[in-house]
Design a protein around this motif. Structure first.
Motif, PDB file in Angstrom:
ATOM      1  N   ALA A  49      -9.830  30.830 -77.076  1.00  0.00           N
ATOM      2  CA  ALA A  49     -10.295  31.985 -77.501  1.00  0.00           C
ATOM      3  C   ALA A  49     -11.615  32.162 -76.554  1.00  0.00           C
ATOM      4  CB  ALA A  49     -10.683  32.190 -78.948  1.00  0.00           C
ATOM      5  N   SER A  50     -11.798  33.293 -76.313  1.00  0.00           N
ATOM      6  CA  SER A  50     -13.175  33.741 -75.554  1.00  0.00           C
ATOM      7  C   SER A  50     -14.113  34.961 -76.008  1.00  0.00           C
ATOM      8  CB  SER A  50     -12.925  33.841 -74.123  1.00  0.00           C
ATOM      9  OG  SER A  50     -12.133  35.009 -73.808  1.00  0.00           O
ATOM     10  N   ILE A  51     -15.122  35.076 -75.922  1.00  0.00           N
ATOM     11  CA  ILE A  51     -16.018  36.385 -76.200  1.00  0.00           C
ATOM     12  C   ILE A  51     -17.223  36.465 -74.881  1.00  0.00           C
ATOM     13  CG2 ILE A  51     -17.350  34.722 -77.718  1.00  0.00           C
ATOM     14  CD1 ILE A  51     -17.707  37.492 -79.679  1.00  0.00           C
ATOM     15  N   THR A  52     -17.037  37.551 -74.495  1.00  0.00           N
ATOM     16  CA  THR A  52     -18.121  37.899 -73.537  1.00  0.00           C
ATOM     17  C   THR A  52     -19.208  38.161 -73.870  1.00  0.00           C
ATOM     18  OG1 THR A  52     -17.373  40.105 -73.328  1.00  0.00           O
ATOM     19  CG2 THR A  52     -16.034  38.769 -72.168  1.00  0.00           C
ATOM     20  N   SER A  53     -20.136  38.295 -73.018  1.00  0.00           N
ATOM     21  CA  SER A  53     -21.519  38.864 -73.287  1.00  0.00           C
ATOM     22  C   SER A  53     -21.559  40.096 -74.210  1.00  0.00           C
ATOM     23  CB  SER A  53     -22.587  38.830 -72.278  1.00  0.00           C
ATOM     24  OG  SER A  53     -21.783  39.601 -71.169  1.00  0.00           O
ATOM     25  N   GLY A  54     -20.469  40.816 -73.663  1.00  0.00           N
ATOM     26  CA  GLY A  54     -20.490  42.349 -74.226  1.00  0.00           C
ATOM     27  C   GLY A  54     -19.722  42.281 -75.512  1.00  0.00           C
ATOM     28  N   GLY A  55     -18.977  41.196 -75.735  1.00  0.00           N
ATOM     29  CA  GLY A  55     -18.187  41.212 -77.387  1.00  0.00           C
ATOM     30  C   GLY A  55     -16.827  41.354 -76.863  1.00  0.00           C
ATOM     31  N   LYS A  56     -16.429  41.399 -75.835  1.00  0.00           N
ATOM     32  CA  LYS A  56     -14.741  41.682 -75.610  1.00  0.00           C
ATOM     33  C   LYS A  56     -14.169  40.049 -76.123  1.00  0.00           C
ATOM     34  CE  LYS A  56     -11.316  42.532 -72.419  1.00  0.00           C
ATOM     35  NZ  LYS A  56     -10.896  42.960 -70.830  1.00  0.00           N
ATOM     36  N   ILE A  57     -13.326  40.093 -76.846  1.00  0.00           N
ATOM     37  CA  ILE A  57     -12.707  38.924 -77.224  1.00  0.00           C
ATOM     38  C   ILE A  57     -11.125  38.898 -76.821  1.00  0.00           C
ATOM     39  CG2 ILE A  57     -11.738  37.936 -79.600  1.00  0.00           C
ATOM     40  CD1 ILE A  57     -14.227  38.788 -80.739  1.00  0.00           C
ATOM     41  N   ASN A  58     -10.798  37.722 -76.589  1.00  0.00           N
ATOM     42  CA  ASN A  58      -9.463  37.205 -76.185  1.00  0.00           C
ATOM     43  C   ASN A  58      -8.680  36.021 -76.750  1.00  0.00           C
ATOM     44  OD1 ASN A  58      -8.306  39.542 -74.263  1.00  0.00           O
ATOM     45  ND2 ASN A  58     -10.146  38.796 -73.311  1.00  0.00           N
ATOM     46  N   TYR A  59      -7.534  35.852 -77.134  1.00  0.00           N
ATOM     47  CA  TYR A  59      -7.127  34.760 -77.840  1.00  0.00           C
ATOM     48  C   TYR A  59      -5.902  34.302 -77.208  1.00  0.00           C
ATOM     49  CZ  TYR A  59     -10.037  35.856 -81.907  1.00  0.00           C
ATOM     50  OH  TYR A  59     -11.063  36.317 -82.693  1.00  0.00           O
ATOM     51  N   VAL A  60      -5.605  33.210 -77.029  1.00  0.00           N
ATOM     52  CA  VAL A  60      -3.865  32.682 -76.877  1.00  0.00           C
ATOM     53  C   VAL A  60      -3.096  33.066 -77.989  1.00  0.00           C
ATOM     54  CG1 VAL A  60      -4.214  30.431 -78.008  1.00  0.00           C
ATOM     55  CG2 VAL A  60      -2.851  30.865 -76.002  1.00  0.00           C
ATOM     56  N   ASP A  61      -1.855  33.406 -77.531  1.00  0.00           N
ATOM     57  CA  ASP A  61      -1.250  34.240 -78.416  1.00  0.00           C
ATOM     58  C   ASP A  61      -0.827  33.360 -79.592  1.00  0.00           C
ATOM     59  OD1 ASP A  61       1.186  35.826 -75.946  1.00  0.00           O
ATOM     60  OD2 ASP A  61      -0.882  36.381 -76.879  1.00  0.00           O
ATOM     61  N   SER A  62      -0.734  32.221 -79.425  1.00  0.00           N
ATOM     62  CA  SER A  62      -0.484  31.242 -80.706  1.00  0.00           C
ATOM     63  C   SER A  62      -1.267  31.202 -81.838  1.00  0.00           C
ATOM     64  CB  SER A  62      -0.330  29.857 -79.933  1.00  0.00           C
ATOM     65  OG  SER A  62      -1.301  29.240 -79.444  1.00  0.00           O
TER      66      SER A  62
END
Length: 119
Positions: A49-62
């Motif tokens: 998972a990741s979160i940018t300085s601006g708050g955008k979030i991403n997750y691996v599908d699993s």
């Protein structure tokens, strides 16, 4: 140089929950993109998972729907709430900090925290 210190790992039963924390030793924490990776024995390190300085979030599908990444810029800390854990998610979990700026890219890793999912 930024130091990242993870905590919160441990042994949990399948279906259980853990909350990982990563504290960063920098006064400009808010400018970094933060991420959690994991590496299981014999496998490559993968982005969870990741979160940018601006708050955008991403997750691996699993992990979508089960894990939640968040950050508290006032505490220089990023979190990973992990629910409904599975045995195959046993791994060392690493915190990563990354930022690009005019003079280049800064990238740092924590030492890792062990998560073991087992009955």
């Amino acid at each position: 140089q930024v130091q990242l210190v993870e905590s919160g790992g441990g042994l949990v039963q399948p279906g259980g929950s853990l909350r990982l924390s990563c504290a960063a030793s920098t006064t400009i924490f808010s400018t970094y993109s933060m991420a959690w990776y994991r590496q299981a024995p014999g496998k490559h390190r993968e982005l969870v998972a990741s979160i940018t300085s601006g708050g955008k979030i991403n997750y691996v599908d699993s992990v979508k729907g089960r894990f939640t990444i968040s950050r508290d810029n006032a505490k220089n800390t990023v979190y990973l709430q992990m629910n409904s854990l599975k045995p195959e998610e046993t791994a060392v979990y690493y915190c990563n900090a990354d930022r690009s700026w005019v003079l280049g890219t800064d990238n740092y890793w924590g030492q890792g925290t062990q998560v073991t999912v087992s009955s």
